[in-house]
Design a protein around this motif. Structure first.
Motif, PDB file in Angstrom:
ATOM      1  N   VAL A   1       0.865  -1.178   0.000  1.00 15.77           N
ATOM      2  CA  VAL A   1       0.000   0.000   0.000  1.00 15.77           C
ATOM      3  C   VAL A   1       0.904   1.232   0.000  1.00 15.77           C
ATOM      4  O   VAL A   1       1.818   1.333   0.812  1.00 15.77           O
ATOM      5  CB  VAL A   1      -0.912   0.017   1.245  1.00 15.77           C
ATOM      6  N   HIS A   2       0.645   2.165  -0.917  1.00 14.65           N
ATOM      7  CA  HIS A   2       1.437   3.388  -1.003  1.00 14.65           C
ATOM      8  C   HIS A   2       0.869   4.451  -0.070  1.00 14.65           C
ATOM      9  O   HIS A   2      -0.346   4.589   0.049  1.00 14.65           O
ATOM     10  CB  HIS A   2       1.438   3.929  -2.441  1.00 14.65           C
ATOM     11  N   GLN A   3       1.752   5.188   0.577  1.00 17.19           N
ATOM     12  CA  GLN A   3       1.378   6.295   1.462  1.00 17.19           C
ATOM     13  C   GLN A   3       0.330   5.862   2.493  1.00 17.19           C
ATOM     14  O   GLN A   3      -0.708   6.492   2.662  1.00 17.19           O
ATOM     15  CB  GLN A   3       0.902   7.500   0.650  1.00 17.19           C
ATOM     16  N   PHE A   4       0.620   4.790   3.196  1.00 22.15           N
ATOM     17  CA  PHE A   4      -0.307   4.223   4.179  1.00 22.15           C
ATOM     18  C   PHE A   4      -0.326   5.077   5.448  1.00 22.15           C
ATOM     19  O   PHE A   4       0.716   5.409   6.013  1.00 22.15           O
ATOM     20  CB  PHE A   4       0.108   2.790   4.519  1.00 22.15           C
ATOM     21  N   ALA A   5      -1.518   5.441   5.894  1.00 27.73           N
ATOM     22  CA  ALA A   5      -1.683   6.280   7.083  1.00 27.73           C
ATOM     23  C   ALA A   5      -1.634   5.435   8.349  1.00 27.73           C
ATOM     24  O   ALA A   5      -2.286   4.393   8.438  1.00 27.73           O
ATOM     25  CB  ALA A   5      -3.010   7.020   7.011  1.00 27.73           C
ATOM     26  N   ILE A   6      -0.867   5.917   9.324  1.00 25.05           N
ATOM     27  CA  ILE A   6      -0.755   5.253  10.625  1.00 25.05           C
ATOM     28  C   ILE A   6      -0.876   6.330  11.704  1.00 25.05           C
ATOM     29  O   ILE A   6      -0.170   7.348  11.647  1.00 25.05           O
ATOM     30  CB  ILE A   6       0.583   4.509  10.788  1.00 25.05           C
ATOM     31  N   GLN A   7      -1.740   6.094  12.668  1.00 27.66           N
ATOM     32  CA  GLN A   7      -1.899   7.041  13.769  1.00 27.66           C
ATOM     33  C   GLN A   7      -0.868   6.748  14.854  1.00 27.66           C
ATOM     34  O   GLN A   7      -0.872   5.681  15.450  1.00 27.66           O
ATOM     35  CB  GLN A   7      -3.307   6.947  14.359  1.00 27.66           C
ATOM     36  N   LEU A   8       0.022   7.698  15.068  1.00 22.49           N
ATOM     37  CA  LEU A   8       0.980   7.630  16.167  1.00 22.49           C
ATOM     38  C   LEU A   8       0.365   8.373  17.353  1.00 22.49           C
ATOM     39  O   LEU A   8      -0.649   9.050  17.202  1.00 22.49           O
ATOM     40  CB  LEU A   8       2.308   8.256  15.761  1.00 22.49           C
ATOM     41  N   PRO A   9       0.978   8.285  18.528  1.00 26.72           N
ATOM     42  CA  PRO A   9       0.387   8.955  19.688  1.00 26.72           C
ATOM     43  C   PRO A   9       0.100  10.444  19.478  1.00 26.72           C
ATOM     44  O   PRO A   9      -0.921  10.946  19.937  1.00 26.72           O
ATOM     45  CB  PRO A   9       1.434   8.740  20.781  1.00 26.72           C
ATOM     46  N   ASP A  10       1.001  11.149  18.782  1.00 30.38           N
ATOM     47  CA  ASP A  10       0.839  12.599  18.633  1.00 30.38           C
ATOM     48  C   ASP A  10       0.568  13.078  17.215  1.00 30.38           C
ATOM     49  O   ASP A  10       0.436  14.279  17.001  1.00 30.38           O
ATOM     50  CB  ASP A  10       2.092  13.312  19.142  1.00 30.38           C
ATOM     51  N   ALA A  11       0.514  12.159  16.249  1.00 31.88           N
ATOM     52  CA  ALA A  11       0.350  12.611  14.860  1.00 31.88           C
ATOM     53  C   ALA A  11      -0.088  11.467  13.958  1.00 31.88           C
ATOM     54  O   ALA A  11       0.208  10.298  14.226  1.00 31.88           O
ATOM     55  CB  ALA A  11       1.666  13.176  14.340  1.00 31.88           C
ATOM     56  N   LEU A  12      -0.759  11.835  12.887  1.00 29.03           N
ATOM     57  CA  LEU A  12      -1.071  10.896  11.820  1.00 29.03           C
ATOM     58  C   LEU A  12       0.064  11.001  10.812  1.00 29.03           C
ATOM     59  O   LEU A  12       0.376  12.102  10.333  1.00 29.03           O
ATOM     60  CB  LEU A  12      -2.396  11.250  11.153  1.00 29.03           C
TER      61      LEU A  12
END
Length: 95
Positions: free
Chosen positions: A8-19
């Motif tokens: 998957v290209h440019q896959f979004a992942i939610q980190l504690p302080d940022a997407l």
């Protein structure tokens, strides 16, 4: 062309302080691949940010691989072999 599953290209992942968006991902096995160019990743701020992102991804159970443009351009077989091996390890067996 490498015989790998399509990531998957440019896959979004939610980190504690940022997407964040990783360059390539195999989300089903939590494996991220980042392509680092010297232009965008080698000033002090980017260097620190990349290490923090990697640590946060690992804390969430992700495996992170980083490749430079030179690695991809001049050693593509080695890059493909490492991706294949790591993907197999993350999946718990051969692809």
């Amino acid at each position: 062309a490498a015989g790998l599953p399509t990531p998957v290209h440019q896959f979004a992942i939610q980190l504690p302080d940022a997407l964040i968006h990783v360059d390539l991902a195999y989300p089903q096995v939590k494996m991220a691949i980042e392509m680092d160019s010297y232009m965008w990743h080698m000033d002090r701020k980017a260097f620190e940010r990349d290490r923090q992102r990697d640590n946060e991804l690992r804390a969430l159970g992700w495996t992170v691989l980083r490749f430079t443009w030179a690695m991809i351009r001049f050693e593509p077989e080695r890059v493909i072999a490492l991706i294949r091996h790591t993907l197999s390890e993350c999946a718990g067996g051969p692809l």
